[in-house]
Design a protein around this motif. Structure first.
Motif, PDB file in Angstrom:
ATOM      1  N   ARG A  99       0.947  -1.112  -0.003  1.00  0.00           N
ATOM      2  CA  ARG A  99      -0.070   0.014   0.121  1.00  0.00           C
ATOM      3  C   ARG A  99       0.805   1.038   0.075  1.00  0.00           C
ATOM      4  O   ARG A  99       2.110   1.267   0.362  1.00  0.00           O
ATOM      5  N   LEU A 100       0.346   2.163  -0.770  1.00  0.00           N
ATOM      6  CA  LEU A 100       1.412   3.631  -0.801  1.00  0.00           C
ATOM      7  C   LEU A 100       0.202   4.563  -0.067  1.00  0.00           C
ATOM      8  O   LEU A 100      -0.936   4.622  -0.138  1.00  0.00           O
ATOM      9  N   ASN A 101       0.945   5.904   0.264  1.00  0.00           N
ATOM     10  CA  ASN A 101       0.351   6.938   0.709  1.00  0.00           C
ATOM     11  C   ASN A 101       0.557   8.338   0.024  1.00  0.00           C
ATOM     12  O   ASN A 101       0.013   9.305   0.276  1.00  0.00           O
ATOM     13  N   LYS A 102       1.492   8.145  -0.736  1.00  0.00           N
ATOM     14  CA  LYS A 102       1.696   9.132  -1.782  1.00  0.00           C
ATOM     15  C   LYS A 102       2.036   8.553  -3.209  1.00  0.00           C
ATOM     16  O   LYS A 102       2.715   7.486  -3.263  1.00  0.00           O
ATOM     17  N   ASP A 103       2.340   9.614  -4.096  1.00  0.00           N
ATOM     18  CA  ASP A 103       2.674   9.369  -5.420  1.00  0.00           C
ATOM     19  C   ASP A 103       4.157   8.771  -5.282  1.00  0.00           C
ATOM     20  O   ASP A 103       4.967   9.278  -4.650  1.00  0.00           O
ATOM     21  N   THR A 104       4.480   7.692  -6.191  1.00  0.00           N
ATOM     22  CA  THR A 104       5.701   7.043  -5.917  1.00  0.00           C
ATOM     23  C   THR A 104       6.112   6.467  -7.167  1.00  0.00           C
ATOM     24  O   THR A 104       5.566   5.934  -8.099  1.00  0.00           O
ATOM     25  N   SER A 105       7.588   6.274  -7.139  1.00  0.00           N
ATOM     26  CA  SER A 105       8.308   5.903  -8.344  1.00  0.00           C
ATOM     27  C   SER A 105       8.703   4.321  -7.922  1.00  0.00           C
ATOM     28  O   SER A 105       9.457   4.482  -6.943  1.00  0.00           O
ATOM     29  N   LEU A 106       7.872   3.451  -8.429  1.00  0.00           N
ATOM     30  CA  LEU A 106       8.303   1.976  -7.983  1.00  0.00           C
ATOM     31  C   LEU A 106       9.460   1.364  -8.905  1.00  0.00           C
ATOM     32  O   LEU A 106       9.605   1.791  -9.834  1.00  0.00           O
ATOM     33  N   VAL A 107      10.668   1.008  -7.875  1.00  0.00           N
ATOM     34  CA  VAL A 107      11.738   0.709  -8.737  1.00  0.00           C
ATOM     35  C   VAL A 107      11.727  -0.944  -8.234  1.00  0.00           C
ATOM     36  O   VAL A 107      11.763  -1.499  -7.416  1.00  0.00           O
ATOM     37  N   VAL A 108      11.956  -1.507  -9.375  1.00  0.00           N
ATOM     38  CA  VAL A 108      11.849  -3.028  -9.398  1.00  0.00           C
ATOM     39  C   VAL A 108      13.361  -3.526  -9.898  1.00  0.00           C
ATOM     40  O   VAL A 108      13.646  -3.207 -11.005  1.00  0.00           O
ATOM     41  N   ARG A 109      14.100  -4.405  -9.165  1.00  0.00           N
ATOM     42  CA  ARG A 109      15.391  -4.977  -9.544  1.00  0.00           C
ATOM     43  C   ARG A 109      15.311  -6.445  -9.336  1.00  0.00           C
ATOM     44  O   ARG A 109      14.811  -6.923  -8.660  1.00  0.00           O
ATOM     45  N   GLU A 110      16.044  -7.205 -10.288  1.00  0.00           N
ATOM     46  CA  GLU A 110      16.568  -8.517 -10.248  1.00  0.00           C
ATOM     47  C   GLU A 110      17.903  -8.843 -10.409  1.00  0.00           C
ATOM     48  O   GLU A 110      18.560  -8.028 -11.120  1.00  0.00           O
ATOM     49  N   SER A 111      18.316  -9.830  -9.830  1.00  0.00           N
ATOM     50  CA  SER A 111      19.622 -10.281  -9.979  1.00  0.00           C
ATOM     51  C   SER A 111      19.834 -11.598 -10.567  1.00  0.00           C
ATOM     52  O   SER A 111      19.532 -12.502 -10.105  1.00  0.00           O
ATOM     53  N   CYS A 112      20.526 -11.728 -11.790  1.00  0.00           N
ATOM     54  CA  CYS A 112      20.877 -12.868 -12.451  1.00  0.00           C
ATOM     55  C   CYS A 112      22.251 -13.378 -12.162  1.00  0.00           C
ATOM     56  O   CYS A 112      23.168 -12.372 -12.117  1.00  0.00           O
ATOM     57  N   ASN A 113      22.528 -14.574 -11.880  1.00  0.00           N
ATOM     58  CA  ASN A 113      23.856 -15.201 -11.507  1.00  0.00           C
ATOM     59  C   ASN A 113      24.880 -14.972 -12.647  1.00  0.00           C
ATOM     60  O   ASN A 113      26.023 -14.623 -12.285  1.00  0.00           O
ATOM     61  N   LEU A 114      24.453 -15.016 -13.813  1.00  0.00           N
ATOM     62  CA  LEU A 114      25.367 -14.654 -14.871  1.00  0.00           C
ATOM     63  C   LEU A 114      25.382 -13.403 -15.785  1.00  0.00           C
ATOM     64  O   LEU A 114      26.250 -12.920 -16.340  1.00  0.00           O
ATOM     65  N   HIS A 115      24.362 -12.486 -15.440  1.00  0.00           N
ATOM     66  CA  HIS A 115      24.152 -11.452 -16.098  1.00  0.00           C
ATOM     67  C   HIS A 115      23.890 -10.027 -15.366  1.00  0.00           C
ATOM     68  O   HIS A 115      23.507  -8.883 -15.785  1.00  0.00           O
ATOM     69  N   GLY A 116      24.137 -10.222 -13.923  1.00  0.00           N
ATOM     70  CA  GLY A 116      24.054  -9.113 -13.177  1.00  0.00           C
ATOM     71  C   GLY A 116      22.762  -8.643 -12.756  1.00  0.00           C
ATOM     72  O   GLY A 116      21.735  -9.148 -13.109  1.00  0.00           O
ATOM     73  N   ILE A 117      22.420  -7.174 -12.150  1.00  0.00           N
ATOM     74  CA  ILE A 117      21.325  -6.835 -11.842  1.00  0.00           C
ATOM     75  C   ILE A 117      20.585  -5.792 -13.085  1.00  0.00           C
ATOM     76  O   ILE A 117      21.388  -5.190 -13.681  1.00  0.00           O
TER      77      ILE A 117
END
Length: 127
Positions: A99-117
């Protein structure tokens, strides 16, 4: 015809990666870029789901030699949650409930063991 892979593996671990051109991604970019599925506008304080799926038209493998280690979501620079994945048994798709209470920039990251973030962002409006 598909574009040739433009990255060297060593370069991928030196930065947070994003596609050079979202409309014309290489196979490497398609396989690693986190897709964010959630509403553009949410009600203040009300729960909603954010689905993160790794891969855009090409599924990312989940095998001992090549897998997604973790997926995380943040509100700007403030971490919200991270999920760790095991190769073979887990697939790189996660649903975060928040849940959020103000406008937001969601940032999603993933880490691959061979190809980084790899990272993606989405602006969410709160009413």
């Amino acid at each position: 015809m598909m574009r040739m892979e433009a990255f060297k593996t060593d370069e991928l671990f030196q930065k947070i990666n994003t596609p050079k051109d979202v409309k014309n991604m290489s196979d490497l970019e398609k396989k690693h870029w986190p897709r964010i599925e959630c509403p553009d506008v949410v009600d203040a304080g009300q729960p909603f789901d954010v689905v993160v799926n790794i891969g855009s038209g090409i599924d990312h493998p989940s095998e001992q030699a090549h897998f997604i280690q973790w997926i995380e979501v943040a509100r700007g620079s403030c971490d919200i949650s991270r999920v760790y994945l095991e190769p073979v048994f887990s697939l790189p798709r996660v649903t975060f409930r928040m849940r959020l209470n103000k406008d937001t920039s969601l940032v999603v990251r993933e880490s691959c063991n061979l190809h980084g973030i790899w990272e993606n962002r989405k602006e969410i409006k709160v009413k």
